[in-house]
Design a protein around this motif. Structure first.
Motif, PDB file in Angstrom:
ATOM      1  N   TYR A   1       5.868   9.869   1.038  1.00  0.00           N
ATOM      2  CA  TYR A   1       4.496   8.866   0.777  1.00  0.00           C
ATOM      3  C   TYR A   1       4.568   7.668   0.099  1.00  0.00           C
ATOM      4  O   TYR A   1       3.896   6.919   0.213  1.00  0.00           O
ATOM      5  CB  TYR A   1       3.501   9.837   0.366  1.00  0.00           C
ATOM      6  N   LEU A   2       5.598   7.632  -0.900  1.00  0.00           N
ATOM      7  CA  LEU A   2       5.755   6.566  -1.698  1.00  0.00           C
ATOM      8  C   LEU A   2       6.250   5.410  -1.127  1.00  0.00           C
ATOM      9  O   LEU A   2       6.275   4.207  -1.496  1.00  0.00           O
ATOM     10  CB  LEU A   2       6.675   6.846  -3.045  1.00  0.00           C
ATOM     11  N   ARG A   3       6.478   5.511   0.022  1.00  0.00           N
ATOM     12  CA  ARG A   3       7.347   4.175   0.802  1.00  0.00           C
ATOM     13  C   ARG A   3       5.865   3.251   1.183  1.00  0.00           C
ATOM     14  O   ARG A   3       4.955   3.646   1.377  1.00  0.00           O
ATOM     15  CB  ARG A   3       7.939   4.669   2.239  1.00  0.00           C
ATOM     16  N   PRO A   4       6.353   1.729   1.496  1.00  0.00           N
ATOM     17  CA  PRO A   4       5.246   1.206   1.628  1.00  0.00           C
ATOM     18  C   PRO A   4       4.678   1.381   2.993  1.00  0.00           C
ATOM     19  O   PRO A   4       5.209   1.705   4.036  1.00  0.00           O
ATOM     20  CB  PRO A   4       6.042  -0.086   1.930  1.00  0.00           C
ATOM     21  N   ALA A   5       3.169   1.425   3.078  1.00  0.00           N
ATOM     22  CA  ALA A   5       2.667   1.818   4.507  1.00  0.00           C
ATOM     23  C   ALA A   5       2.328   0.550   5.070  1.00  0.00           C
ATOM     24  O   ALA A   5       2.282  -0.574   4.914  1.00  0.00           O
ATOM     25  CB  ALA A   5       0.935   2.248   3.852  1.00  0.00           C
ATOM     26  N   ARG A   6       2.241   0.710   6.354  1.00  0.00           N
ATOM     27  CA  ARG A   6       2.179  -0.183   7.641  1.00  0.00           C
ATOM     28  C   ARG A   6       0.705  -0.587   7.593  1.00  0.00           C
ATOM     29  O   ARG A   6      -0.193  -0.110   7.255  1.00  0.00           O
ATOM     30  CB  ARG A   6       2.538   0.324   8.758  1.00  0.00           C
ATOM     31  N   PRO A   7       0.560  -1.993   7.692  1.00  0.00           N
ATOM     32  CA  PRO A   7      -1.046  -2.417   7.567  1.00  0.00           C
ATOM     33  C   PRO A   7      -1.763  -1.606   8.756  1.00  0.00           C
ATOM     34  O   PRO A   7      -3.066  -1.459   8.321  1.00  0.00           O
ATOM     35  CB  PRO A   7      -0.695  -3.935   8.265  1.00  0.00           C
ATOM     36  N   ARG A   8      -1.326  -1.124   9.927  1.00  0.00           N
ATOM     37  CA  ARG A   8      -1.819  -0.121  10.937  1.00  0.00           C
ATOM     38  C   ARG A   8      -2.362   0.849  10.107  1.00  0.00           C
ATOM     39  O   ARG A   8      -3.513   1.595  10.251  1.00  0.00           O
ATOM     40  CB  ARG A   8      -1.280  -0.088  12.124  1.00  0.00           C
ATOM     41  N   ASP A   9      -1.507   1.697   9.334  1.00  0.00           N
ATOM     42  CA  ASP A   9      -1.873   2.835   8.723  1.00  0.00           C
ATOM     43  C   ASP A   9      -2.914   2.675   7.969  1.00  0.00           C
ATOM     44  O   ASP A   9      -3.730   3.382   7.415  1.00  0.00           O
ATOM     45  CB  ASP A   9      -0.691   3.444   8.189  1.00  0.00           C
TER      46      ASP A   9
ATOM     47  N   GLY B   1       0.876  -1.349  -0.050  1.00  0.00           N
ATOM     48  CA  GLY B   1      -0.140   0.026  -0.028  1.00  0.00           C
ATOM     49  C   GLY B   1       0.797   1.413   0.135  1.00  0.00           C
ATOM     50  O   GLY B   1       1.913   1.208   0.557  1.00  0.00           O
ATOM     51  N   VAL B   2       0.424   2.243  -0.713  1.00  0.00           N
ATOM     52  CA  VAL B   2       1.310   3.668  -0.759  1.00  0.00           C
ATOM     53  C   VAL B   2      -0.125   4.542  -0.447  1.00  0.00           C
ATOM     54  O   VAL B   2      -0.790   4.873  -1.256  1.00  0.00           O
ATOM     55  CB  VAL B   2       1.748   3.966  -2.324  1.00  0.00           C
ATOM     56  N   ALA B   3       0.164   5.172   0.686  1.00  0.00           N
ATOM     57  CA  ALA B   3      -0.760   5.999   1.458  1.00  0.00           C
ATOM     58  C   ALA B   3      -0.458   7.551   0.984  1.00  0.00           C
ATOM     59  O   ALA B   3      -0.133   8.300   2.012  1.00  0.00           O
ATOM     60  CB  ALA B   3      -0.821   5.884   2.935  1.00  0.00           C
ATOM     61  N   ALA B   4      -0.691   7.776  -0.195  1.00  0.00           N
ATOM     62  CA  ALA B   4      -0.355   9.101  -1.007  1.00  0.00           C
ATOM     63  C   ALA B   4      -1.536   9.849  -0.608  1.00  0.00           C
ATOM     64  O   ALA B   4      -2.621   9.422  -0.281  1.00  0.00           O
ATOM     65  CB  ALA B   4      -0.317   8.868  -2.359  1.00  0.00           C
ATOM     66  N   PRO B   5      -1.249  11.168  -0.373  1.00  0.00           N
ATOM     67  CA  PRO B   5      -2.297  12.296   0.092  1.00  0.00           C
ATOM     68  C   PRO B   5      -3.492  12.131  -1.057  1.00  0.00           C
ATOM     69  O   PRO B   5      -3.097  12.088  -2.379  1.00  0.00           O
ATOM     70  CB  PRO B   5      -1.782  13.592  -0.179  1.00  0.00           C
TER      71      PRO B   5
END
Length: 279
Positions: free
Chosen positions: A181-189, A129-133
């Motif tokens: 933001y392009l880093r892998p998102a943690r599952p919690r995030d 996942g990538v949690a971009a704005p």
């Protein structure tokens, strides 16, 4: 602060409470979906994911290179099975629930990303996942160069530069602001973002009972967080859980700003009047 619910029946969500990272996000989504659909059977959704994996396994034998493999996944889900983004997805909570996304063929970017991720895993491809704005994406980081996928756009595959251009146009952020933001998102995030989406939609609908279940999960993930405790108290008040609301909001007063203390005092006064009527 202690958690109010144990979630013993939610195996994958419980891993998040233990701060584990070996979490199946598709199953977590189904566990959240069960709050809204108590009779939900996970088997049908998980079988659909498994079937797409078997479908792709044959095609992957003749696929060379990361780009081609990702395009095959996009073709399977975005074209053959017609999973694409839609404005409707932002107008209903069903756009957040995996089984409804499969049924309706559209959903929020974050949920479609969870679906793509689950199918890709069936054929041995790791997507993150990538949690971009403003727009959730997926990243493939295992090759020589990172590649990014937009499931909401039918699985469009982008290079890092193309992804930054796409996000910059949407957000007006500079590349250097977007790069973290392009880093892998943690599952919690990922799950927190999904829950916040649901929270906003249910509040807009004034469905306070459903909103309470969502906020309770957010609180369980971070029970020491002031904002989660405050919001749980406010939602509990609106949901008619007056005693619980009073205790939660009372515990927030010491940490609240002066401005928020006035707001909380208003809720507390109303709660005390309601409680007095019952005695």
């Amino acid at each position: 602060m202690r958690r109010l619910v144990t979630y013993e029946d939610d195996r994958e969500f419980s891993k998040l409470l233990e701060r584990r990272s070996d979490v199946d996000l598709a199953v977590v989504n189904l566990e959240l979906s069960r709050d809204a659909y108590p009779e939900l059977n996970f088997t049908e959704t998980l079988a659909w994911i498994d079937q797409r994996g078997r479908e792709l396994a044959v095609e992957m034998k003749s696929s060379d290179g990361d780009l081609t493999r990702l395009q095959r996944i996009a073709n399977c889900l975005g074209n053959r099975h017609e999973l694409r983004g839609s404005v409707q997805s932002f107008q209903s909570v069903d756009g957040s629930y995996l089984h409804k996304v499969i049924e309706q063929r559209h959903g929020l970017p974050i949920v479609m990303s969870i679906l793509y991720q689950a199918v890709a895993e069936q054929v041995g491809i790791n997507l993150h996942g990538v949690a971009a704005p403003m727009h959730f994406l997926l990243g493939h980081m295992d090759g020589d160069e990172p590649l990014y996928i937009d499931p909401f756009a039918g699985g469009e595959v982008m290079s890092r530069e193309d992804c930054l251009i796409f996000l910059s146009k949407r957000t007006n952020f500079a590349f250097e602001e977007l790069e973290p933001y392009l880093r892998p998102a943690r599952p919690r995030d990922v799950v927190t973002r999904l829950l916040n989406n649901l929270k906003a939609m249910y509040a807009q609908e004034q469905n306070w009972e459903a909103s309470f279940k969502v906020q309770q999960r957010l609180y369980s993930l971070e029970p020491a967080d002031y904002a989660n405790r405050r919001d749980l108290g406010i939602v509990a008040f609106h949901a008619g859980k007056t005693g619980k609301a009073w205790h939660l909001l009372k515990s927030c007063l010491a940490e609240a700003s002066e401005k928020e203390q006035v707001v909380l005092a208003g809720f507390l006064n109303q709660a005390e009047r309601k409680l007095a009527e019952w005695n």
